[in-house]
Every structure is written in structure tokens, then in C-alpha cells.
Enzyme design. Structure first.
Site, PDB file in Angstrom:
ATOM      1  N   GLU A  58       7.479  -6.503 -12.378  1.00 13.98           N
ATOM      2  CA  GLU A  58       6.135  -6.668 -12.960  1.00 13.98           C
ATOM      3  C   GLU A  58       5.843  -5.643 -14.050  1.00 13.98           C
ATOM      4  O   GLU A  58       5.115  -5.942 -15.006  1.00 13.98           O
ATOM      5  CB  GLU A  58       5.058  -6.562 -11.866  1.00 13.98           C
ATOM      6  CG  GLU A  58       5.014  -7.747 -10.927  1.00 13.98           C
ATOM      7  CD  GLU A  58       5.903  -7.595  -9.699  1.00 13.98           C
ATOM      8  OE1 GLU A  58       5.817  -8.441  -8.791  1.00 13.98           O
ATOM      9  OE2 GLU A  58       6.681  -6.606  -9.649  1.00 13.98           O
ATOM     10  N   PHE A 121      -2.273  -9.256   4.259  1.00 16.88           N
ATOM     11  CA  PHE A 121      -0.921  -9.144   3.715  1.00 16.88           C
ATOM     12  C   PHE A 121      -0.966  -9.130   2.188  1.00 16.88           C
ATOM     13  O   PHE A 121      -1.612  -9.970   1.570  1.00 16.88           O
ATOM     14  CB  PHE A 121      -0.071 -10.325   4.207  1.00 16.88           C
ATOM     15  CG  PHE A 121       1.323 -10.339   3.638  1.00 16.88           C
ATOM     16  CD1 PHE A 121       2.230  -9.338   3.943  1.00 16.88           C
ATOM     17  CD2 PHE A 121       1.730 -11.352   2.772  1.00 16.88           C
ATOM     18  CE1 PHE A 121       3.513  -9.336   3.411  1.00 16.88           C
ATOM     19  CE2 PHE A 121       3.003 -11.373   2.236  1.00 16.88           C
ATOM     20  CZ  PHE A 121       3.906 -10.353   2.560  1.00 16.88           C
ATOM     21  N   GLN A 122      -0.320  -8.167   1.601  1.00 13.02           N
ATOM     22  CA  GLN A 122      -0.254  -7.968   0.140  1.00 13.02           C
ATOM     23  C   GLN A 122      -1.637  -7.818  -0.485  1.00 13.02           C
ATOM     24  O   GLN A 122      -1.904  -8.306  -1.579  1.00 13.02           O
ATOM     25  CB  GLN A 122       0.530  -9.104  -0.536  1.00 13.02           C
ATOM     26  CG  GLN A 122       2.023  -9.044  -0.215  1.00 13.02           C
ATOM     27  CD  GLN A 122       2.881  -9.917  -1.113  1.00 13.02           C
ATOM     28  OE1 GLN A 122       2.421 -10.947  -1.611  1.00 13.02           O
ATOM     29  NE2 GLN A 122       4.120  -9.523  -1.323  1.00 13.02           N
ATOM     30  N   LYS A 171      -7.030 -16.052  -4.149  1.00 13.83           N
ATOM     31  CA  LYS A 171      -6.258 -17.293  -4.042  1.00 13.83           C
ATOM     32  C   LYS A 171      -7.146 -18.518  -3.822  1.00 13.83           C
ATOM     33  O   LYS A 171      -6.893 -19.583  -4.392  1.00 13.83           O
ATOM     34  CB  LYS A 171      -5.227 -17.176  -2.912  1.00 13.83           C
ATOM     35  CG  LYS A 171      -4.277 -18.372  -2.865  1.00 13.83           C
ATOM     36  CD  LYS A 171      -3.110 -18.159  -1.934  1.00 13.83           C
ATOM     37  CE  LYS A 171      -2.147 -19.349  -2.003  1.00 13.83           C
ATOM     38  NZ  LYS A 171      -0.959 -19.146  -1.150  1.00 13.83           N
ATOM     39  N   MET A 487      14.637  15.575 -23.557  1.00 13.74           N
ATOM     40  CA  MET A 487      13.444  16.364 -23.859  1.00 13.74           C
ATOM     41  C   MET A 487      13.150  17.361 -22.741  1.00 13.74           C
ATOM     42  O   MET A 487      12.718  18.495 -22.999  1.00 13.74           O
ATOM     43  CB  MET A 487      12.236  15.445 -24.085  1.00 13.74           C
ATOM     44  CG  MET A 487      11.056  16.151 -24.730  1.00 13.74           C
ATOM     45  SD  MET A 487      11.456  16.907 -26.335  1.00 13.74           S
ATOM     46  CE  MET A 487      11.176  15.534 -27.442  1.00 13.74           C
TER      47      MET A 487
END
Length: 579
Positions: A58, A121-122, A171, A487
Site C-alpha cells: 500500500e 477485525f482490521q 463497508k 548520508m
């Protein structure tokens, strides 16, 4: 063509969202599916208005959407992620865009409305988590509000000071139905960015500019975002004053023009930094005087000068440096008015009065701060960038990861056009280079795209080589491989007694074999004499393939000049001999 019956029909939230994106002219959506967004993905499957690009993480979806916006003057990058870890994986990309004021719309799935706050969930608090790193965010609670919310999201993202806007959609909202009605216009009483600058302030600025003896024009990423590069070029050419760009502003003024004194700041040129420090009138346009540009604000304020600051965001003015003439407004509009006032003024720039200033700048230029010791046995990273500029004729889109290679790219690839330099300036996010290249190529099909990276940064999103294969993308990956987190190593050498704590990259993969395993072309380059041919092979012979060029570069090379943290612009180091 839609009939009245179709217009008034009830459709699902998922279909409303997909239609809204089509109405906004979206051509690509970068994303990764999950349970909370499956109704949306089902509607994406049924339509042909835009293409969905399946990334491998993602974070890469958001970075690609970010670069999609950065590389085009009129397209807004869009990404789609699921709830919970989908969102948290996206946060780094959202914060990256936010720090650089990049317009973008993020659609995130959320657990069903009745489950919010139940540790489902999630589930995560997407609105709360992203609030500090978005321009605005929404949680859609009613399917009847969805279309208007999407309209607002695009409007807020691209107007005023741009930025990412997130829309969190539970959802059940994607299942519920509502009438399809996408507003064509939008009026938000609570959000009306100023566009026209105050004419009185502009006239004061013109009087100050035309009376300057040591003037300086300092431009930042705001010039690029406002598509105001033509106005900046017209103003600089009209006045004949020296001009400098920040890291984010490169390409705003032509790097090959003699009036351009180079990038300024921590790794800016000697002449740009000293001109910035010693000018008597400073015009700042779409820049924010950040810590990497002016160093220590107290040291910067120790030299008397008058400052004119033009910005779309009033909160950026006098935030770090007190200014004398603030002008709030859209840069394109303000600069147009400023140019008109300069042209209409009876006062003209006194070139004789200006001559000693240019003489001083040219004296500083003689230090040749960009010179580096060449080598016949070790590849110098600066040399690779210079050859890349020659072979692409300065016309490629250059995406960059973060580190020494980023600074060398900014210093040695001369950008004459805006939106060709795509990098993470404010947040300094490693891993952006490859997904940025994907977003750029999707937005600019057929363009030359080169990703300048290091062996550390590239491994953060290297799985996107798979995405490049699936969608036939052909970026050229220029890996300046010095075996160190360069760096970090440089700072450890200068400030930490050469104690290289965890900055050496052991157990590196064979990048050539790894690239070939993904179905692409891999080339290892170990000698300076082979650099040019390898680049030509990548850009000519393998024009339509992704090519990974693994340049084994000198591990001891540092980025110079350098202004150490907390120091002023006049305290810059030009090389290790000054330590």
C-alpha cells in the site's frame, strides 16, 4: 448517454464512488484490495473508465499516486486501500505528500458502521491516525453524502495550498443505495482560499525590488505546484536579478541560465547561499524558509535585508523568518500582477547599480564548489549523474530516493523544466524512488523516466519491480551503490568520530540476478569507462524495458558543499579539507 430514469435510479455506494472518480476524469487508481473494499473492487471490475494499478504494498500505491500528481499540472493522483493495515501501510506515503503539499485523494475502506469502535477485525481509527498528515479527511456515515464528499475531496486537494485528502468509507456504505447525483459545482462557505494578492502590497513590493542594489529571487516548490514557472521566468528576465531554487523548486527557473545561481541550502552552491545571506532585498516565492534552506534563523536574521514573501498559505508567512511585505494569494495571479506593475513603473532597474552585485556573485562562482576529484578506477557518483544528464539531454523525468544520491541528482542534473524532478523533500522518505517512477510513467506515457536510488533505499519498495512487469513499465533504475547508508555514514564521519554504527550495508543481494528474476534487465557497472555505454544501452537498446543499473561507486565520497545542522549559510563547508 444517461436517461432521466438512470439518473434517478438508486445505485450502491460502491458504484457511486466509481462513477464519481470517472466524473473527475480519473484515468488511473493505484491500490491493493482487502475485505473492506471488495464491493468497490467489484464495481471497478465492471467499468472501463479508468485503470486500476495493482501495487505490491500500500505504501507504493500512495507514492505512485503522489508522483502522478507531482509530474502533471492538472491530474490528481488517486489511491485505494483497505481498512486497518491497508491504511497504516499508507500513512508514510500520505505524510510524504502532505509535507510537500501534493494534491492527492486517498480512498480507504473501513469496517461496517455498526462495528466502528468495537475493535473489529482490521479496524483502526483512520480519521484519527491520518488527521495530522492530511489537508482534510472525511468519514462517510451516510451513502447519500458520498458523492458530495468525493467532490469536496478533489476540490480541497487541488485548491489553495494543495495536499492529500482522505475519504474513509465503511463497508456497509458501499453496499447501501442512493440516488446518483454528482454535483457539478461546489460552494464551501468554510473554505475559500485567497487567490488575488493585495494590490497595495504588490505595489510596495515593486518599489522595494526596483530600488534594490543586491537583490535576490528565491523560489520554492509552490512555484511548481501553482504552475507559475513561466511567470517566474518572465519576472527574473525582466529584472535581470539572480535567482535560486530550493530542492523542491528545481526546474522553476532554468538551471542552465546564467541568472540561476544554483540550488541553495544545506547542500546548495557557495554562490547561492552567500547571495541569499548578503542580499539587501529578498523576494521569496512559494517557499517556506525551512531549516534545510536557511540553516539557523538567528544567523540568517543577523544580516539586515528587506523580505517580500508571496505564498498561498498565510500560516507559512513569518513562521520562521519575519518578513517585511507579506502577500497572500495564488502565485500565478500575484506574479502576473507584479510583472504588470514592474512594466508600468516609471522606475527602471539601474544596471550600473546592479553591476557590483553581479561582480561579487561571479567572484563567488569562481570557487567552483561543484568540482570533485575524478578517478579512473572508482566510479564517482557525480559523474554518473552528469552522464545521465548528457544522455537524456536533460529532458528525462528524474525520480529520486532519499540520501546522498538525492543530493547529487539535485546538484548535477540540470533541470530546465518544471515537474521533471520528483523527490521527497519535506519528509525525506526512503523507498519512494521506484513507485514514484511508476506513477510518473503512468501519468506521462512514453516519457523517459529514470529513478536515482541507492542500495539502501531501493530495497524498501523493491517488490514494485513486479508491478513494473505486470504493467509493462520501463523506468531506468540508476543505483549508486556504495555499500553504505551514505548520508548516515557522511554524518557519522563528520560528527560522530567515524563510528559507522549500522550504516554499512552487508549481505546485499545480487541486484542483476534479482532484477532478472523479476523479468527485467540487470547491468552491473564497476569502471568509470563503462558508465556512458551502460547508460546508452539502457536508454537506447532497452528503451521499452525496466533496466536496473547497479553502479558500484566510491564509498568514501561525500556530498559537498554542506551546511551542518544549526549553522548559518555563511558557515558552509566546501570539502573535507575545511573540517
Amino acid at each position: 448517454m444517461e436517461t432521466n430514469a438512470q439518473h434517478s435510479a438508486h445505485i450502491t455506494g460502491a458504484e457511486i464512488l466509481v462513477r464519481c472518480l470517472a466524473e473527475e476524469g480519473v484515468e488511473h487508481v493505484f491500490g491493493y484490495p482487502g475485505g473492506a473494499v471488495l464491493y468497490i473492487y467489484d464495481e471497478i471490475f465492471k467499468q472501463k473508465k479508468f485503470q486500476h494499478i495493482l501495487v505490491r504494498h500500500e505504501q507504493a500505491a500512495v507514492h505512485a499516486a503522489d508522483a502522478y500528481s507531482r509530474s502533471t499540472p492538472d491530474k490528481i493522483g488517486v489511491c485505494l486501500v483497505t481498512s486497518g493495515p491497508g491504511v497504516t501501510n499508507a500513512v508514510t506515503g500520505i505524510a510524504t505528500a502532505y509535507m510537500d503539499s501534493i494534491p492527492m485523494v486517498i480512498i480507504s475502506g473501513q469496517v461496517p458502521s455498526h462495528a466502528i469502535g468495537q475493535d473489529a477485525f482490521q479496524e483502526c481509527d483512520t480519521v484519527g491516525i491520518t488527521r495530522p498528515c492530511v489537508k482534510h479527511n472525511f468519514l462517510v456515515k451516510d451513502v447519500n453524502d458520498l458523492a458530495l464528499t468525493i467532490k469536496k475531496a478533489f476540490f480541497i486537494a487541488k485548491s489553495g495550498r494543495p495536499g492529500p485528502v482522505l475519504v474513509d468509507i465503511p463497508k456497509d456504505i458501499t453496499m447501501h443505495t442512493a440516488k446518483w447525483n454528482y454535483p457539478q459545482t461546489l460552494d464551501m462557505r468554510s473554505y475559500r482560499p485567497v487567490e488575488k494578492g493585495h494590490l497595495g502590497q504588490i505595489k510596495k513590493a515593486v518599489a522595494l525590488l526596483l530600488g534594490a542594489e543586491r537583490p535576490m529571487i528565491y523560489t520554492g516548490g509552490g512555484v511548481i505546484l501553482a504552475n507559475a514557472h513561466q511567470e517566474i521566468r518572465q519576472l527574473v528576465d525582466l529584472l535581470g536579478y539572480p535567482c535560486t531554487n530550493t530542492l523542491m523548486g528545481l526546474g522553476g527557473y532554468k538551471a542552465t541560465d546564467p541568472k540561476f545561481v544554483g540550488m541553495l541550502g544545506m547542500h546548495g552552491t557557495y554562490e547561492a547561499n552567500l547571495a541569499m545571506q548578503n542580499c539587501d532585498v529578498l523576494l521569496a516565492v512559494g517557499a517556506r524558509f525551512d531549516d534545510r534552506v536557511i540553516g539557523n534563523p538567528r544567523d540568517f536574521a543577523s544580516r539586515p535585508r528587506k523580505i517580500i514573501h508571496i505564498d498561498i498559505d498565510p500560516s507559512s508567512i513569518s513562521k520562521r523568518v519575519k518578513v517585511d511585505i507579506p502577500i497572500v494569494g495564488d502565485l500565478k495571479a500575484v506574479l502576473s500582477d507584479l510583472i504588470s506593475q514592474v512594466q508600468a513603473s516609471e522606475t527602471r532597474v539601474d544596471q550600473k547599480k546592479l553591476a557590483p552585485w553581479w561582480s561579487q556573485i561571479n567572484e563567488w562562482r569562481k570557487r567552483n564548489c561543484m568540482a570533485y576529484p575524478n578517478s579512473t578506477d572508482k566510479i564517482k557518483p557525480q559523474f554518473v549523474i552528469q552522464k545521465l544528464w548528457e544522455i537524456t539531454q536533460g529532458d528525462a523525468f528524474i525520480t529520486s530516493d532519499v540520501g546522498q544520491h538525492q543530493m547529487w541528482a539535485a546538484q548535477y542534473y540540470l533541470f530546465d523544466k518544471p515537474r521533471r524532478w520528483i523527490n521527497s523533500g519535506g519528509l525525506g522518505t526512503m523507498g519512494v524512488g521506484l513507485p514514484y517512477a511508476m506513477g510518473v510513467e503512468m501519468a506521462n506515457p512514453g516519457a523517459q523516466v529514470a529513478c536515482i536510488t541507492g542500495e539502501g533505499s531501493i530495497q524498501m519498495c523493491i517488490q514494485e519491480l513486479s508491478t513494473c512487469k505486470q504493467y509493462n513499465l520501463s523506468p531506468k533504475i540508476i543505483c549508486l551503490n556504495n555499500g553504505y547508508l551514505g548520508m548516515v555514514r557522511q554524518w557519522q564521519e563528520l560528527d560522530y568520530g567515524g563510528r559507522y554504527s549500522n550504516s554499512y550495508m552487508e549481505s546485499l543481494p545480487d541486484f542483476v540476478k534479482l532484477t532478472e528474476a523479476y523479468g527485467h534487465v540487470g547491468i552491473r557497472v564497476e569502471k568509470p569507462n563503462d558508465v556512458e555505454e551502460a547508460l546508452k544501452e539502457a536508454f537506447n537498446k532497452h528503451k521499452h524495458r525496466t533496466v536496473f543499473l547497479d553502479f558500484l561507486t566510491d564509498p568514501t565520497e561525500n556530498v559537498w558543499p554542506m551546511v551542518k545542522a544549526g549553522k548559518g549559510l555563511s558557515e558552509m563547508l566546501l570539502g573535507s579539507e575545511e573540517l
